[in-house]
Design a protein around this motif. Sequence first.
Motif, PDB file in Angstrom:
ATOM      1  N   TRP A 215       0.841  -1.205   0.000  1.00 18.89           N
ATOM      2  CA  TRP A 215       0.000   0.000   0.000  1.00 18.89           C
ATOM      3  C   TRP A 215       0.873   1.251   0.000  1.00 18.89           C
ATOM      4  O   TRP A 215       0.659   2.183  -0.783  1.00 18.89           O
ATOM      5  CB  TRP A 215      -0.935   0.001   1.217  1.00 18.89           C
ATOM      6  CG  TRP A 215      -2.003   1.061   1.136  1.00 18.89           C
ATOM      7  CD1 TRP A 215      -3.252   0.918   0.628  1.00 18.89           C
ATOM      8  CD2 TRP A 215      -1.896   2.432   1.558  1.00 18.89           C
ATOM      9  NE1 TRP A 215      -3.948   2.105   0.709  1.00 18.89           N
ATOM     10  CE2 TRP A 215      -3.134   3.051   1.271  1.00 18.89           C
ATOM     11  CE3 TRP A 215      -0.892   3.194   2.137  1.00 18.89           C
ATOM     12  CZ2 TRP A 215      -3.389   4.394   1.559  1.00 18.89           C
ATOM     13  CZ3 TRP A 215      -1.128   4.532   2.422  1.00 18.89           C
ATOM     14  CH2 TRP A 215      -2.365   5.126   2.133  1.00 18.89           C
TER      15      TRP A 215
ATOM     16  N   LEU B 282      -4.889   2.537   5.117  1.00 17.54           N
ATOM     17  CA  LEU B 282      -3.826   1.533   5.209  1.00 17.54           C
ATOM     18  C   LEU B 282      -4.298   0.297   5.983  1.00 17.54           C
ATOM     19  O   LEU B 282      -4.163  -0.842   5.505  1.00 17.54           O
ATOM     20  CB  LEU B 282      -2.604   2.157   5.889  1.00 17.54           C
ATOM     21  CG  LEU B 282      -1.392   1.260   6.150  1.00 17.54           C
ATOM     22  CD1 LEU B 282      -0.831   0.729   4.841  1.00 17.54           C
ATOM     23  CD2 LEU B 282      -0.324   2.030   6.916  1.00 17.54           C
TER      24      LEU B 282
ATOM     25  N   TYR C 272      -6.923  -1.676   4.104  1.00 16.09           N
ATOM     26  CA  TYR C 272      -6.336  -2.434   2.992  1.00 16.09           C
ATOM     27  C   TYR C 272      -5.688  -3.725   3.495  1.00 16.09           C
ATOM     28  O   TYR C 272      -5.877  -4.802   2.919  1.00 16.09           O
ATOM     29  CB  TYR C 272      -5.295  -1.570   2.272  1.00 16.09           C
ATOM     30  CG  TYR C 272      -4.562  -2.307   1.177  1.00 16.09           C
ATOM     31  CD1 TYR C 272      -5.140  -2.490  -0.067  1.00 16.09           C
ATOM     32  CD2 TYR C 272      -3.281  -2.830   1.406  1.00 16.09           C
ATOM     33  CE1 TYR C 272      -4.468  -3.179  -1.074  1.00 16.09           C
ATOM     34  CE2 TYR C 272      -2.599  -3.522   0.411  1.00 16.09           C
ATOM     35  CZ  TYR C 272      -3.202  -3.690  -0.826  1.00 16.09           C
ATOM     36  OH  TYR C 272      -2.538  -4.377  -1.809  1.00 16.09           O
TER      37      TYR C 272
END
Length: 450
Positions: free
Chosen positions: A163, A261, A264
Amino acid sequence: MAQEAGAMAETGAKGVAPSVPVVRIAHLNEHVGQEVEIQGWLYNKRSSGKIRFLEVRDGTGIVQAVMVRSELPPEVFDLYDTVTQESSLTVQGWVRQESRAPGGYELGLTGLRLIQVAEPYPITPKEHGIEFLMDHRHLWLRSRRQQVIMRVRSEVVKAFRDWLDEHEFVLIDAPILTPNAVEGTTTLFETNYFDTKAYLSQSGQLYMEAAAMAFGKVYCFGPTFRAEKSKTRRHLTEFWMLEPEMAFADLDEDMRVQEELISYVVARVLERFGSLLRDVLERDTIPLENVKPPFPRLAYDDAIKMVQAAGEPLPWGEDLGAPHETLIAEHFDRPVFVHRYPVQAKAFYMKPDPERPEVALCADLLAPEGYGEITGGGQRIDDLQLLEERLQQNGLPKETYKWYLDLRRYGTVPHSGFGVGIERTVAWICGLPHVRETIPFPRLLNRLYP
RNA sequence: UCCUCGGUAGCUCAAUGGCAGAGCGCCCGGCUGUUAACCGGGUGGUUGCAGGUUCGAGUCCUGCCCGAGGAGCCA
């Protein structure tokens, strides 16, 4: 064919014919109807007399190989009696789909070669206490459960990095040996550095601030060390931390990046390891499905009220304890930010809110289900004079922080960052009660072995 | 560092102050579809260490060592 492989099993001198490919257990479903070879270790064995089962593991999975007396030469069939748990071996056999077999596939054994007959293995397929397992951590890692946890950890790290890399963050490694403390409060591991003292890093953050002024968006990922005599399920003396830092980012941007973040990473693990979490770790993955932005944002003032409403006598100004964090997190179905803590409860570099100087522009992210703080961060002081004052108030030596102060002399900008505890994140995602199982070789208050 | 609980066979655990046991592992035997297989037999002990009370201590008392859970600190 069986005869041939059996002869090789007996001599053990040569490999199998080139026509028998070496396959990893995870890929057996691509070889149904073929004869293959598995290289691995004996996980367990069962016998019903003239039909016997070897459970073989190879690091990618476990498969049972079936030995039938009437189909094998006696010298191969009798190897069952010799082979012990965790003996290293290779087996050859025909791959077939079989509903009675764990995993749905099995091997009709045609050949078996023992590489080493293992001594009696300490970790039997029964229950063991934590001290015994920790003393045998180097062997414990072979168990099904530990393999899943380590693979999740590997995926978590990969997802974090993917990411950040995709969002133009640059990986900048921070030093492990440092001359100064970051927080100024926690106890550090001290070591000799030639004629002077050095400390094992407790955070790469200060160095990331320097790097952010060079690259804009950066992160470090590495081990950090805390010599605190903490004895809880959330603490290790050596743990791994991910620390992003962003120039020109304020607290709101900081929280926005964190929720993107974390969401994800959770989604990636669910996608690739969801069934293993459920089947092997017995993790209820439903709560993890909720981990999507936006995360609720709770001001410290409101968090205190929430704690007090539950009957806990916590005065304004105190930091939140672990039970308080759990209590707050229980009000939400996904991770929750608690922001703007009192300045006295936070580190010296936290920027005071211009509208309310008694609180800092900081935020901790509390995971649900009682897992507590998984990230902590905020906006840093960007004013030279204020930072000098805060250093002095905290009794920190100006000389060791000269380079850090330089960052406010030469083109200072608003900037923010945060730290993510890898082990706490993995413990939360895996639903583990203690972080010690989330790191291959944990370092704890009373544990430096193996 | 503080609070609480614990330490008995290789492992997991039992044992009113009165012969130290079970399951698993291991060894021997049986079983042609097992799933932590099962069935029968066998093997296995400095009860964490040191002292004390008692006719007698795994059990009660004191000190120490080790571990677990929690607190503080934090990720």
